[in-house]
Motif scaffolding. Sequence first.
Motif, short mmCIF file in Angstrom:
data_model
loop_
_atom_site.label_atom_id
_atom_site.label_comp_id
_atom_site.label_asym_id
_atom_site.label_seq_id
_atom_site.Cartn_x
_atom_site.Cartn_y
_atom_site.Cartn_z
N GLN A 139 0.83 -1.20 0.00
CA GLN A 139 0.00 0.00 0.00
C GLN A 139 0.87 1.25 0.00
O GLN A 139 0.54 2.24 -0.66
CB GLN A 139 -0.94 0.00 1.21
CG GLN A 139 -2.02 1.07 1.16
CD GLN A 139 -2.95 0.90 -0.04
OE1 GLN A 139 -3.21 -0.23 -0.49
NE2 GLN A 139 -3.45 2.01 -0.56
N VAL B 32 2.02 1.79 -3.49
CA VAL B 32 0.97 2.37 -4.33
C VAL B 32 0.85 3.87 -4.08
O VAL B 32 0.72 4.67 -5.01
CB VAL B 32 -0.38 1.67 -4.05
CG1 VAL B 32 -1.52 2.40 -4.77
CG2 VAL B 32 -0.33 0.21 -4.50
N GLU B 33 0.91 4.26 -2.81
CA GLU B 33 0.69 5.66 -2.44
C GLU B 33 1.97 6.49 -2.47
O GLU B 33 1.91 7.71 -2.28
CB GLU B 33 0.08 5.72 -1.04
CG GLU B 33 -1.29 5.06 -0.95
CD GLU B 33 -1.83 5.04 0.48
OE1 GLU B 33 -1.15 5.58 1.38
OE2 GLU B 33 -2.92 4.48 0.68
N SER C 116 -3.16 -4.75 1.06
CA SER C 116 -3.41 -3.73 0.04
C SER C 116 -4.35 -4.27 -1.03
O SER C 116 -3.95 -5.07 -1.88
CB SER C 116 -2.09 -3.27 -0.60
OG SER C 116 -2.34 -2.36 -1.65
N ASP D 246 -5.60 -2.33 -3.28
CA ASP D 246 -5.21 -1.62 -4.51
C ASP D 246 -4.18 -2.41 -5.30
O ASP D 246 -4.24 -2.49 -6.53
CB ASP D 246 -4.64 -0.24 -4.17
CG ASP D 246 -5.69 0.70 -3.59
OD1 ASP D 246 -6.87 0.53 -3.94
OD2 ASP D 246 -5.33 1.58 -2.80
N THR E 277 -4.90 -5.16 -8.02
CA THR E 277 -5.38 -4.82 -9.36
C THR E 277 -4.23 -4.34 -10.24
O THR E 277 -3.24 -3.78 -9.74
CB THR E 277 -6.42 -3.70 -9.29
OG1 THR E 277 -5.79 -2.48 -8.85
CG2 THR E 277 -7.53 -4.07 -8.31
N GLY F 78 -3.59 -0.70 -9.69
CA GLY F 78 -2.86 -0.41 -8.47
C GLY F 78 -1.38 -0.68 -8.61
O GLY F 78 -0.54 0.10 -8.13
N LYS G 263 0.24 2.03 -10.56
CA LYS G 263 0.45 3.20 -9.72
C LYS G 263 1.68 3.00 -8.84
O LYS G 263 2.46 3.94 -8.62
CB LYS G 263 -0.79 3.44 -8.86
CG LYS G 263 -0.78 4.77 -8.12
CD LYS G 263 -2.10 5.02 -7.41
CE LYS G 263 -2.08 6.35 -6.66
NZ LYS G 263 -3.38 6.60 -5.97
#
Length: 328
Positions: free
Chosen positions: A46, A49-50, A77, A79, A82, A85, A88
């Motif tokens: 996560q 991703v962020e 996570s 996200d 996928t 995600g 990203k």
Amino acid sequence: MVNKIKRIGVMTSGGDSPGMNAAIRAVVRSCAYYNVECVGFYRGFQGMVEGDYMEMDARSVRNIISRGGTILKSARSKDFLTPQGRKKAANSLSKAKVDAMILIGGDGTFRGGKIFSEEHGFPVIGVPGTIDNDIFGTHYTIGYDTALNTVVEAIDKIRDTASSHNRLFFVEVMGRDAGFIALNSGIGAGAEEILIPEEDLGLDRLLASLERSRKSGKMSSIVVVSEGDKIGKNVFELAEYVTKNLPDYDSKVTVLGHIQRGGSPSCFDRVLASRLCVKAVELLLDGQKNVMVGFVNNQIESCSLVSALKEKHDINRDLLRISDILST
């Protein structure tokens, strides 16, 4: 070394295990030794991703080797599951100028790293950090030894109460799919029976064993149950069944739960984490990728992430035989 790597990222993912901080420390200080920058990503995938990360140097990991948990935190996570995600996450790594990642965790972490690497051609190295010890390619995972010691200490204390009150205690330990903790801690704590997912002993055999123990003069017993054992729906149902069929026993249940994950890591886990993560950094600098470092016959070796995920780390069957002999 073929040092094309200038900046390495590190993260912890999945369930925390004692020794993860020692692993983070080893990655960061190895990077400092080899003049490579290091960044730590918070909350596993996560954080990737962020783009949630921090710059780390040798001083930023001081005094963490003895701490349980993970200073980088861990999280699931959705996200990252996928393609969007993961795309990203790739963009976040690019913006952070990270050239490779070291992933500290279990099979779920390695599976995510493998997919990410295949999709984006990004170098990753896996470091096995899980108390379950269920990863192929290593005899021991970071946190397993500490968890064993925690469980044995708890069972020793439970046995004091069992002996004082002539009780039968069912002690549930972690291990949804693997019985390493139950089998080894059960032998170490002198349990009368050990129930693990890999070996369906059956209710009749359990009852017969406990009845033999009672007839031999034992009125207090310990049964260590892996949470993934298939005999009953759960440990409480199992205890109820035994009480119904062996009313001479006063049965109690203790679920050790998350105390197995916490606490200061043992010396073994600190040294293991240090050895694995120094090697992980050196492999990346040597141009290797998409492998897992492991501890095999007291040596640090590597295997492909594909093998680590595809193959199975089997329990030592001889320990089952030893358990039967010693529970007489």
